[in-house]
Design an enzyme around this catalytic site. Structure first.
Site, PDB file in Angstrom:
ATOM      1  N   SER A  38     -10.476   1.214   4.037  1.00  0.00           N
ATOM      2  CA  SER A  38      -9.661   0.794   5.182  1.00  0.00           C
ATOM      3  C   SER A  38      -8.932   1.990   5.775  1.00  0.00           C
ATOM      4  O   SER A  38      -8.270   2.746   5.058  1.00  0.00           O
ATOM      5  CB  SER A  38      -8.645  -0.270   4.747  1.00  0.00           C
ATOM      6  OG  SER A  38      -9.302  -1.437   4.305  1.00  0.00           O
ATOM      7  N   GLU A  55      -3.771   4.287   6.663  1.00  0.00           N
ATOM      8  CA  GLU A  55      -3.828   4.074   5.218  1.00  0.00           C
ATOM      9  C   GLU A  55      -4.570   5.230   4.548  1.00  0.00           C
ATOM     10  O   GLU A  55      -4.250   5.623   3.432  1.00  0.00           O
ATOM     11  CB  GLU A  55      -4.529   2.752   4.895  1.00  0.00           C
ATOM     12  CG  GLU A  55      -4.564   2.433   3.410  1.00  0.00           C
ATOM     13  CD  GLU A  55      -5.011   1.010   3.118  1.00  0.00           C
ATOM     14  OE1 GLU A  55      -5.628   0.789   2.071  1.00  0.00           O
ATOM     15  OE2 GLU A  55      -4.731   0.116   3.951  1.00  0.00           O
ATOM     16  N   ARG A  69       0.825  -1.212   0.000  1.00  0.00           N
ATOM     17  CA  ARG A  69       0.000   0.000   0.000  1.00  0.00           C
ATOM     18  C   ARG A  69       0.857   1.259   0.000  1.00  0.00           C
ATOM     19  O   ARG A  69       0.542   2.257   0.646  1.00  0.00           O
ATOM     20  CB  ARG A  69      -0.956   0.025   1.197  1.00  0.00           C
ATOM     21  CG  ARG A  69      -1.923  -1.150   1.238  1.00  0.00           C
ATOM     22  CD  ARG A  69      -2.879  -1.151   0.044  1.00  0.00           C
ATOM     23  NE  ARG A  69      -3.779  -2.292   0.124  1.00  0.00           N
ATOM     24  CZ  ARG A  69      -3.553  -3.472  -0.477  1.00  0.00           C
ATOM     25  NH1 ARG A  69      -2.450  -3.644  -1.189  1.00  0.00           N
ATOM     26  NH2 ARG A  69      -4.424  -4.455  -0.370  1.00  0.00           N
TER      27      ARG A  69
END
Length: 308
Positions: free
Chosen positions: A226, A296, A176
């Site tokens: 998320s 995130e 990510r």
């Protein structure tokens, strides 16, 4: 009209693509966010280069807005220019098993178009509500796949106007993440290497991904996806749930009862509500399990109570 507004009009000939003091809550999946000084729809590289030149000369911050997912904007909004890549940046062309796609193209559109032409490897993207360019910067992924697996080359424009083609190694993909995060790079085009696959098989895989998303994610309420990255060898949602934080609230921001790694906007949540709740979640998980969760979700604007 201010000098900056006049210069913007000289670059973007269509005044309908320039919005002054535009509330960003209208453009984020969280439905949270104060005004952007200027929100501009950019249709081609010439316009983008002109805007970057203007921003450099006037010392204006530049933000790139994709589909508004994975993003929390403060109540104060953001100063400078918020750019949305439209027009030629949404193009998609097939060359055998290779796909050349603009940075403004949506990931679900890419996945569905690839399926129509029997090209596999990008099915996971059907469930990611973002753009290709933003996806490359954060190495977006889902259901065991991510863009690092398919990206062959990315063309970026740097803040100083330089155009550069980058290999996957130069992009520096991680979990990510990529080396492009925190830089001035704007991804304007991506080349992906896919592979022949059966359309029926792909359709079934994509149906499964979308059904799983509906079954496990709190799509009833506005959210940003998320909130925290999964720590190595574990899942942020499991840790948050085990810490007893499902359903925890701060104002109208709530840790989802459906998936603990989602924070939902029950109606009138503010960025401060979300940030305060993120801090509570992170500190509780660290105290209980010794794991420091990393955000995130991207944060634009003032964030005095949270350090990513």
């Amino acid at each position: 009209m201010s000098p900056i507004a006049e210069r913007l009009r000289s670059i973007i000939r269509d005044p309908g693509r320039i919005r002054r003091d535009e509330p960003l809550k209208r453009h984020t999946t969280f439905r949270i966010g104060g005004p952007a000084d200027y929100l501009i729809q950019v249709a081609n590289r010439q316009e983008l280069s002109g805007l970057l030149r203007l921003a450099g000369e006037e010392s204006l911050p530049v933000y790139i807005l994709g589909k508004g997912s994975n993003l929390l904007v403060s109540h104060e909004g953001v100063r400078g220019l918020v750019l949305s890549l439209t027009g030629e940046f949404g193009h998609l062309a097939l060359e055998g098993s290779t796909v050349r796609v603009g940075g403004g193209c949506s990931l679900p559109k890419l996945a569905h178009q690839a399926r129509k032409f029997g090209l596999g490897g990008i099915e996971f993207a059907c469930a990611i509500p973002g753009t290709v360019g933003a996806g490359v910067v954060i190495n977006a992924g889902a259901h065991g796949g991510d863009l690092a697996q398919v990206v062959k080359e990315a063309t970026v424009i740097w803040g100083d106007g330089r155009l550069e083609r980058l290999s996957p190694h130069e992009i520096g993909f991680g979990y990510r993440s990529s080396r492009l995060q925190g830089t001035s790079a704007i991804v304007v085009e991506v080349v992906m290497a896919l592979h022949p696959a059966g359309p029926a098989e792909m359709q079934e895989a994509m149906r499964h991904h979308l059904e799983r998303r509906r079954a496990t994610q709190p799509l009833r309420y506005p959210n940003a996806g998320s909130v925290f990255k999964n720590p190595p060898g574990d899942h942020a949602g499991r840790l948050i749930e085990q810490a007893g934080l499902k359903g925890a609230r701060e104002g109208d921001a709530q840790v989802s009862a459906k998936h603990a790694n989602f924070i939902v906007n029950l109606g009138q949540a503010t960025a401060k509500d979300v940030l305060t709740l993120m801090d509570r979640v992170r500190s509780t998980v660290q105290q209980r399990f010794g794991v420091l969760l990393e955000a995130e979700v991207k944060i634009w604007g003032q964030s005095p109570c949270f350090l990513p």
